[in-house]
Design an enzyme around this catalytic site. Structure first.
Site, PDB file in Angstrom:
ATOM      1  N   GLY A   1      21.890  45.073  46.249  1.00  0.00           N
ATOM      2  CA  GLY A   1      22.571  43.821  46.595  1.00  0.00           C
ATOM      3  C   GLY A   1      23.649  43.499  45.576  1.00  0.00           C
ATOM      4  O   GLY A   1      23.373  43.334  44.385  1.00  0.00           O
TER       5      GLY A   1
ATOM      6  N   LYS B   1      12.563  20.402  46.428  1.00  0.00           N
ATOM      7  CA  LYS B   1      13.455  21.184  47.287  1.00  0.00           C
ATOM      8  C   LYS B   1      13.722  20.370  48.535  1.00  0.00           C
ATOM      9  O   LYS B   1      12.859  19.609  48.982  1.00  0.00           O
ATOM     10  CB  LYS B   1      12.755  22.497  47.702  1.00  0.00           C
ATOM     11  CG  LYS B   1      13.718  23.590  48.097  1.00  0.00           C
ATOM     12  CD  LYS B   1      14.174  24.387  46.888  1.00  0.00           C
ATOM     13  CE  LYS B   1      15.103  25.498  47.282  1.00  0.00           C
ATOM     14  NZ  LYS B   1      15.470  26.362  46.161  1.00  0.00           N
TER      15      LYS B   1
ATOM     16  N   GLY C   1      26.035  40.932  45.820  1.00  0.00           N
ATOM     17  CA  GLY C   1      26.623  39.649  46.189  1.00  0.00           C
ATOM     18  C   GLY C   1      26.953  38.843  44.944  1.00  0.00           C
ATOM     19  O   GLY C   1      27.361  39.386  43.917  1.00  0.00           O
TER      20      GLY C   1
ATOM     21  N   VAL D   1      25.184  37.285  42.596  1.00  0.00           N
ATOM     22  CA  VAL D   1      24.514  37.635  41.346  1.00  0.00           C
ATOM     23  C   VAL D   1      24.649  39.133  41.051  1.00  0.00           C
ATOM     24  O   VAL D   1      24.928  39.534  39.913  1.00  0.00           O
ATOM     25  CB  VAL D   1      23.014  37.253  41.388  1.00  0.00           C
ATOM     26  CG1 VAL D   1      22.361  37.571  40.058  1.00  0.00           C
ATOM     27  CG2 VAL D   1      22.837  35.787  41.708  1.00  0.00           C
TER      28      VAL D   1
ATOM     29  N   TYR E   1      26.866  41.375  41.678  1.00  0.00           N
ATOM     30  CA  TYR E   1      28.160  41.800  41.108  1.00  0.00           C
ATOM     31  C   TYR E   1      28.213  41.470  39.607  1.00  0.00           C
ATOM     32  O   TYR E   1      28.539  42.325  38.775  1.00  0.00           O
ATOM     33  CB  TYR E   1      29.318  41.097  41.843  1.00  0.00           C
ATOM     34  CG  TYR E   1      30.626  41.307  41.129  1.00  0.00           C
ATOM     35  CD1 TYR E   1      31.317  42.510  41.239  1.00  0.00           C
ATOM     36  CD2 TYR E   1      31.150  40.310  40.290  1.00  0.00           C
ATOM     37  CE1 TYR E   1      32.504  42.715  40.533  1.00  0.00           C
ATOM     38  CE2 TYR E   1      32.326  40.514  39.589  1.00  0.00           C
ATOM     39  CZ  TYR E   1      32.997  41.715  39.710  1.00  0.00           C
ATOM     40  OH  TYR E   1      34.158  41.918  39.010  1.00  0.00           O
TER      41      TYR E   1
HETATM   42  P1  NAD Z   1      24.349  36.816  48.117  1.00  0.00           P
HETATM   43  O1  NAD Z   1      24.087  36.488  49.526  1.00  0.00           O
HETATM   44  O2  NAD Z   1      25.650  36.457  47.499  1.00  0.00           O
HETATM   45  O3  NAD Z   1      24.137  38.396  47.883  1.00  0.00           O
HETATM   46  C1  NAD Z   1      23.136  39.135  48.481  1.00  0.00           C
HETATM   47  C2  NAD Z   1      23.703  40.517  48.767  1.00  0.00           C
HETATM   48  O4  NAD Z   1      22.667  41.346  49.263  1.00  0.00           O
HETATM   49  C3  NAD Z   1      24.828  40.517  49.806  1.00  0.00           C
HETATM   50  O5  NAD Z   1      25.963  41.190  49.299  1.00  0.00           O
HETATM   51  C4  NAD Z   1      24.201  41.242  50.997  1.00  0.00           C
HETATM   52  O6  NAD Z   1      25.149  41.982  51.750  1.00  0.00           O
HETATM   53  C5  NAD Z   1      23.214  42.137  50.291  1.00  0.00           C
HETATM   54  N1  NAD Z   1      22.129  42.632  51.136  1.00  0.00           N
HETATM   55  C6  NAD Z   1      21.472  42.006  52.132  1.00  0.00           C
HETATM   56  N2  NAD Z   1      20.535  42.809  52.647  1.00  0.00           N
HETATM   57  C7  NAD Z   1      20.606  43.961  51.966  1.00  0.00           C
HETATM   58  C8  NAD Z   1      19.886  45.193  52.038  1.00  0.00           C
HETATM   59  N3  NAD Z   1      18.906  45.383  52.920  1.00  0.00           N
HETATM   60  N4  NAD Z   1      20.208  46.166  51.167  1.00  0.00           N
HETATM   61  C9  NAD Z   1      21.205  45.999  50.262  1.00  0.00           C
HETATM   62  N5  NAD Z   1      21.907  44.857  50.152  1.00  0.00           N
HETATM   63  C10 NAD Z   1      21.615  43.861  50.994  1.00  0.00           C
HETATM   64  O7  NAD Z   1      23.136  36.168  47.299  1.00  0.00           O
HETATM   65  P2  NAD Z   1      23.059  35.897  45.734  1.00  0.00           P
HETATM   66  O8  NAD Z   1      23.469  34.488  45.465  1.00  0.00           O
HETATM   67  O9  NAD Z   1      23.715  37.004  44.993  1.00  0.00           O
HETATM   68  O10 NAD Z   1      21.483  35.963  45.510  1.00  0.00           O
HETATM   69  C11 NAD Z   1      20.801  37.204  45.505  1.00  0.00           C
HETATM   70  C12 NAD Z   1      19.308  36.939  45.337  1.00  0.00           C
HETATM   71  O11 NAD Z   1      19.083  36.248  44.108  1.00  0.00           O
HETATM   72  C13 NAD Z   1      18.697  36.061  46.432  1.00  0.00           C
HETATM   73  O12 NAD Z   1      17.379  36.473  46.659  1.00  0.00           O
HETATM   74  C14 NAD Z   1      18.704  34.676  45.800  1.00  0.00           C
HETATM   75  O13 NAD Z   1      17.689  33.861  46.339  1.00  0.00           O
HETATM   76  C15 NAD Z   1      18.399  35.025  44.360  1.00  0.00           C
HETATM   77  N6  NAD Z   1      18.880  34.014  43.398  1.00  0.00           N
HETATM   78  C16 NAD Z   1      20.192  33.685  43.337  1.00  0.00           C
HETATM   79  C17 NAD Z   1      20.626  32.755  42.399  1.00  0.00           C
HETATM   80  C18 NAD Z   1      22.088  32.405  42.262  1.00  0.00           C
HETATM   81  O14 NAD Z   1      22.472  31.816  41.239  1.00  0.00           O
HETATM   82  N7  NAD Z   1      22.936  32.758  43.221  1.00  0.00           N
HETATM   83  C19 NAD Z   1      19.700  32.136  41.542  1.00  0.00           C
HETATM   84  C20 NAD Z   1      18.352  32.513  41.622  1.00  0.00           C
HETATM   85  C21 NAD Z   1      17.949  33.449  42.560  1.00  0.00           C
END
Ligand code: NAD
Length: 348
Positions: A180, A80, A182, A184, A186
Site C-alpha cells: 500500500g 469515534k 497511499g 502513509v 508513500y
Molecule cells: P490510503 O487510502 O491513502 O492508502 C491505502 C493504499 O492501499 C492505496 O494506495 C490503495 O490503492 C492501496 N491498496 C488497497 N488495497 C490494496 C491491496 N490489496 N494491495 C496493495 N495495495 C492496496 O490510506 P492511508 O491513509 O495511507 O492509510 C493506510 C492504512 O493506515 C489504513 O489502514 C489506515 O487506516 C491506516 N492509518 C492511517 C493513518 C493516517 O494518518 N493516514 C493513521 C493511522 C492508521
C-alpha cells in the site's frame, strides 16, 4: 439490535445519536473512555446497509482510540463518530455544519478528526460550528495532513522491532516489503529509503507504484505476491485484516510492522505470528503518529515538539516486544495490558 448489551460488551457508557431530515445527517458519536482526557477520534462517513453495523463500528473504533491514546501516553480518551452516508443527493456543507453543532453541544467531551470518507475540507466546515475539531487545514489554523507523522511513527516502530528482533541499530540494508503506497505508505517509503532500507512494494494503483519505484528505486511485486516476499520486515499500509489464515503461513519475514489498522484478522492471528517467531508491532501502538499530531492541534501546535513525541513510539514498541518475549505471550496482548495499566493508574 440490543443497543445496551452491545455497549456493555464494548465497555461503554455513552453514545450520542442525531438524525436531521433537512441536512441528511445520521450521526452516531461513541465516547468510550474519558479518564485520561477528552475523547478524540476520527469521523467516518461511509455507506452502511445496516444501522447495527454502523453502531458496532462506532463502538469498536472508539474503544480502539482509548487504547491508542493510552499506550502513546496522551492525555486523551477514546471516541469515534460514524455518519451514515446518504444514498440520495445531499448538501455536504449543511451535513457537516449540522455535525459540527452536535459536537459543540457535547462541550468538548468529544473532539473529531478525519477518517475514512472525510477530508480536511469537511473538518474546516465542522470548525465553523465548533472548536472541538482537529485535522483542520493549515490555512484555517490546523496542522493539515497527518499521514507524514503517522509514517514517521511507523518508521520509528520498525527501527525498534529491528533492534529487538535483529539486534541492529540501523535500517541500512534492512529489506522491507511495503503493502500500500497511499498517504502513509508513500511517506514511509521515503523515510525508509533515506535510512538505506531496501524496498519491495506493491499497490493496486499503478501510478502510486510507479512514483515509489522511480523515486526510491523500489522493487515492484504484484499485490497478491507481497506476502511471499523474502524480506526482513512486512509493513502493511493498505487495508486491515492482512494477517489472516491465508497469509500468516506464507510470510518469510521476521517482523510485521506497518500503519494499517486492524492488521490481525482475528486476535488468534497474533498468536499465529508468535508461533512462527515473527515479531508483531501492534497496529494501534505503531500507527499513533497521526494522533499525536492532531492531539497537539488542540493546544498550541509546535512541530518540533510533535516530532519529538512521535519518536518515542520507538520506546513503546521496544517495551511491548521485550515484555512479550520475557512473558512468552503475544505482543498484541501485551499492548492491551500496557494501555489498561495506564488507564488504571489514571483512575487511581
Ligand atoms: P490510503 O487510502 O491513502 O492508502 C491505502 C493504499 O492501499 C492505496 O494506495 C490503495 O490503492 C492501496 N491498496 C488497497 N488495497 C490494496 C491491496 N490489496 N494491495 C496493495 N495495495 C492496496 O490510506 P492511508 O491513509 O495511507 O492509510 C493506510 C492504512 O493506515 C489504513 O489502514 C489506515 O487506516 C491506516 N492509518 C492511517 C493513518 C493516517 O494518518 N493516514 C493513521 C493511522 C492508521
Amino acid at each position: 439490535m440490543d443497543l445496551f448489551a452491545k455497549m456493555a460488551g464494548h465497555g461503554f457508557g455513552e453514545v450520542h445519536v442525531r438524525r436531521d431530515e433537512a441536512s441528511g445527517l445520521a450521526a452516531i458519536i461513541a465516547i468510550h473512555d474519558t479518564r485520561l482526557g477528552p475523547a478524540l477520534g476520527g469521523c467516518r462517513f461511509i455507506h452502511y446497509d445496516d444501522e447495527g453495523a454502523a453502531f458496532t463500528d462506532a463502538l469498536r473504533l472508539a474503544r480502539g482510540m482509548t487504547y491508542k491514546a493510552a499506550i502513546t501516553g496522551l492525555a486523551l480518551g477514546g471516541g469515534k463518530s460514524v455518519l451514515i452516508k446518504p444514498r440520495t443527493p445531499f448538501d455536504r456543507g449543511a451535513l457537516f455544519s449540522d455535525f459540527g453543532r452536535l459536537i459543540d453541544h457535547l462541550g468538548g467531551r468529544y473532539i473529531t478528526a478525519e477518517d475514512s470518507g472525510t477530508a480536511t475540507a469537511d473538518m474546516d466546515t465542522v470548525r465553523t460550528q465548533t472548536r472541538w475539531v482537529t485535522g483542520v487545514s493549515k490555512e484555517k489554523g490546523g496542522s493539515g495532513d497527518p499521514s507524514p507523522f503517522t509514517a514517521l511513527g511507523v518508521r520509528r516502530g520498525i527501527e525498534a522491532a529491528v533492534k529487538h528482533k535483529l539486534n541492529r541499530d540501523s535500517l541500512d540494508g534492512v529489506r522491507v516489503a511495503v503493502q500500500g503506497l497511499g498517504h502513509v505508505g508513500y511517506y514511509l517509503c521515503k523515510e525508509l529509503n533515506a535510512l538505506g532500507a531496501k524496498l519491495t512494494v506493491c499497490d493496486i494503483d499503478a501510478a502510486r507504484v510507479e512514483r515509489v519505484r522511480a523515486e526510491f528505486s523500489a522493487t515492484v511485486v504484484d499485490s497478491t505476491a507481497i506476502y511471499d516476499v523474502d524480506a526482513d520486515v512486512f509493513a502493511p499500509c493498505a487495508l486491515g485484516a492482512g494477517i489472516n489464515d491465508d497469509t500468516v503461513g506464507r510470510l518469510k519475514v521476521k517482523i510485521v510492522a506497518g500503519a494499517a489498522n486492524n492488521v490481525l484478522a482475528e486476535a488468534r492471528h497474533g498468536d499465529a505470528l508468535k508461533a512462527r517467531a515473527i515479531a508483531y508491532a501492534p497496529d494501534y501502538a505503531i500507527n499513533a503518529g497521526g494522533l499525536v499530531n492532531v492531539a497537539h492541534e488542540i493546544k498550541s501546535y509546535d512541530e518540533t515538539v510533535v516530532r519529538a513525541q512521535i519518536h518515542k513510539i520507538y520506546d513503546t514498541i521496544l517495551e511491548v516486544l521485550d515484555r512479550a518475549q520475557k512473558a512468552d505471550i503475544s505482543s498484541h496482548i501485551v499492548a492491551d495490558r500496557m494501555a489498561e495499566e495506564r488507564l488504571a493508574q489514571s483512575a487511581r
